[in-house]
Design a protein around this motif. Structure first.
Motif, PDB file in Angstrom:
ATOM      1  N   ASP A  30      75.839  26.313  12.212  1.00  0.00           N
ATOM      2  CA  ASP A  30      76.136  25.342  13.269  1.00  0.00           C
ATOM      3  C   ASP A  30      77.639  25.392  13.581  1.00  0.00           C
ATOM      4  OD1 ASP A  30      76.089  23.297  15.098  1.00  0.00           O
ATOM      5  OD2 ASP A  30      75.606  21.719  13.647  1.00  0.00           O
ATOM      6  N   GLN A  31      78.032  26.423  14.324  1.00  0.00           N
ATOM      7  CA  GLN A  31      79.434  26.653  14.674  1.00  0.00           C
ATOM      8  C   GLN A  31      79.476  26.968  16.170  1.00  0.00           C
ATOM      9  OE1 GLN A  31      79.893  29.722  11.657  1.00  0.00           O
ATOM     10  NE2 GLN A  31      81.213  28.367  10.471  1.00  0.00           N
ATOM     11  N   ARG A  32      80.088  26.057  16.936  1.00  0.00           N
ATOM     12  CA  ARG A  32      79.986  26.127  18.390  1.00  0.00           C
ATOM     13  C   ARG A  32      81.339  26.125  19.074  1.00  0.00           C
ATOM     14  NH1 ARG A  32      77.737  21.108  19.377  1.00  0.00           N
ATOM     15  NH2 ARG A  32      77.965  20.538  17.219  1.00  0.00           N
ATOM     16  N   ILE A  74      83.863  23.702  17.138  1.00  0.00           N
ATOM     17  CA  ILE A  74      83.141  22.703  16.349  1.00  0.00           C
ATOM     18  C   ILE A  74      82.477  23.437  15.190  1.00  0.00           C
ATOM     19  CG2 ILE A  74      81.339  20.935  16.380  1.00  0.00           C
ATOM     20  CD1 ILE A  74      81.760  21.090  19.570  1.00  0.00           C
ATOM     21  N   ASN A  75      82.985  23.222  13.984  1.00  0.00           N
ATOM     22  CA  ASN A  75      82.454  23.882  12.802  1.00  0.00           C
ATOM     23  C   ASN A  75      81.796  22.834  11.919  1.00  0.00           C
ATOM     24  OD1 ASN A  75      81.824  25.389  10.600  1.00  0.00           O
ATOM     25  ND2 ASN A  75      83.884  26.167  10.225  1.00  0.00           N
ATOM     26  N   ASN A  76      80.479  22.725  12.006  1.00  0.00           N
ATOM     27  CA  ASN A  76      79.742  21.755  11.201  1.00  0.00           C
ATOM     28  C   ASN A  76      79.302  22.315   9.859  1.00  0.00           C
ATOM     29  OD1 ASN A  76      79.844  19.534  12.993  1.00  0.00           O
ATOM     30  ND2 ASN A  76      78.299  20.515  14.266  1.00  0.00           N
ATOM     31  N   PRO A 133      86.101  24.577   7.563  1.00  0.00           N
ATOM     32  CA  PRO A 133      84.818  23.888   7.422  1.00  0.00           C
ATOM     33  C   PRO A 133      84.907  22.432   7.888  1.00  0.00           C
ATOM     34  CG  PRO A 133      85.331  25.109   5.427  1.00  0.00           C
ATOM     35  CD  PRO A 133      86.559  25.145   6.295  1.00  0.00           C
ATOM     36  N   ARG A 134      83.820  21.980   8.492  1.00  0.00           N
ATOM     37  CA  ARG A 134      83.667  20.587   8.947  1.00  0.00           C
ATOM     38  C   ARG A 134      84.841  20.101   9.793  1.00  0.00           C
ATOM     39  NH1 ARG A 134      79.920  17.242   4.946  1.00  0.00           N
ATOM     40  NH2 ARG A 134      78.809  19.011   4.117  1.00  0.00           N
ATOM     41  N   THR A 135      85.208  20.898  10.782  1.00  0.00           N
ATOM     42  CA  THR A 135      86.293  20.493  11.671  1.00  0.00           C
ATOM     43  C   THR A 135      85.832  20.559  13.119  1.00  0.00           C
ATOM     44  OG1 THR A 135      87.173  22.754  11.727  1.00  0.00           O
ATOM     45  CG2 THR A 135      88.156  21.232  10.124  1.00  0.00           C
ATOM     46  N   ASP A 136      86.487  19.769  13.928  1.00  0.00           N
ATOM     47  CA  ASP A 136      86.261  19.740  15.371  1.00  0.00           C
ATOM     48  C   ASP A 136      87.650  19.684  15.986  1.00  0.00           C
ATOM     49  OD1 ASP A 136      85.808  19.000  18.041  1.00  0.00           O
ATOM     50  OD2 ASP A 136      84.065  17.771  17.517  1.00  0.00           O
ATOM     51  N   THR A 137      88.120  20.807  16.510  1.00  0.00           N
ATOM     52  CA  THR A 137      89.488  20.880  17.029  1.00  0.00           C
ATOM     53  C   THR A 137      89.483  21.442  18.442  1.00  0.00           C
ATOM     54  OG1 THR A 137      89.822  23.095  16.117  1.00  0.00           O
ATOM     55  CG2 THR A 137      90.482  21.242  14.724  1.00  0.00           C
TER      56      THR A 137
END
Length: 180
Positions: A77-79, A98-100, A133-137
């Protein structure tokens, strides 16, 4: 002594098997992405990207441009979301990663080709950025003011840049020279 030697070989064999499996999974993931790639995009030197073409009509004149959404890794899940808007100094490009995934981090290459009716690139945006990991930038850049009325579509290309933070920098420099 014989037991120690065989354990060492077993660890080497496991490491080799793990590397082969990892390479095979990466190749499989790239193949899935490339199958989903838009065949109307003629990317030239931009190798191993998955392309999404988006008609934009007159959005650079009226300011109502659609958001383009795609992925850089087809097994996680990497968008990527690309937003474009006209500005006084050029075209504003917002590149959101967006790296979930809870443990995977990547260098991500994102390229946007601004194209005319014939599909020729008029100007280009490129960014290679690390996604933890787990970032939204998000980053915002301004692409030089080109013949805005001539741009009828964009092609967004994404990939994992496995060769690091400067992969495709030379391709970008050459593309900039061609579109000036």
């Amino acid at each position: 002594m014989g037991g120690t030697a065989s354990r060492g070989i077993g660890k080497q064999s496991f490491a080799l098997h793990h590397d082969v499996m990892s390479d095979s999974l990466n190749a499989f993931s790239l193949a899935i992405g490339l199958l989903a790639s838009d065949p109307t995009v003629n990317p030239g030197e931009w190798r191993d990207y998955v392309w999404t073409a988006q008609p934009i009509g007159t959005c650079l004149q009226d300011g109502r441009c659609p958001v383009t959404r795609t992925r850089w890794d087809w097994k996680r899940d990497q968008r990527v979301e690309i937003r474009i808007a006209p500005g006084s100094k050029g075209i504003t490009v917002t590149n959101r990663l967006i790296n979930n995934d809870p443990s995977d981090d990547d260098d991500v290459c994102v390229t946007v080709l601004f194209r005319d009716k014939a599909g020729k690139s008029i100007t280009v945006f490129h960014e290679n950025r690390h996604a933890f990991p787990r970032t939204d930038t998000a980053t915002t850049s301004v692409v030089r003011k080109a013949a805005l009325k001539s741009i009828t579509s964009i092609a967004v290309g994404t990939k994992q840049c496995r060769r690091g933070a400067h992969e495709d920098d030379d391709v970008y420099r050459r593309a900039q020279k061609r579109t000036r």
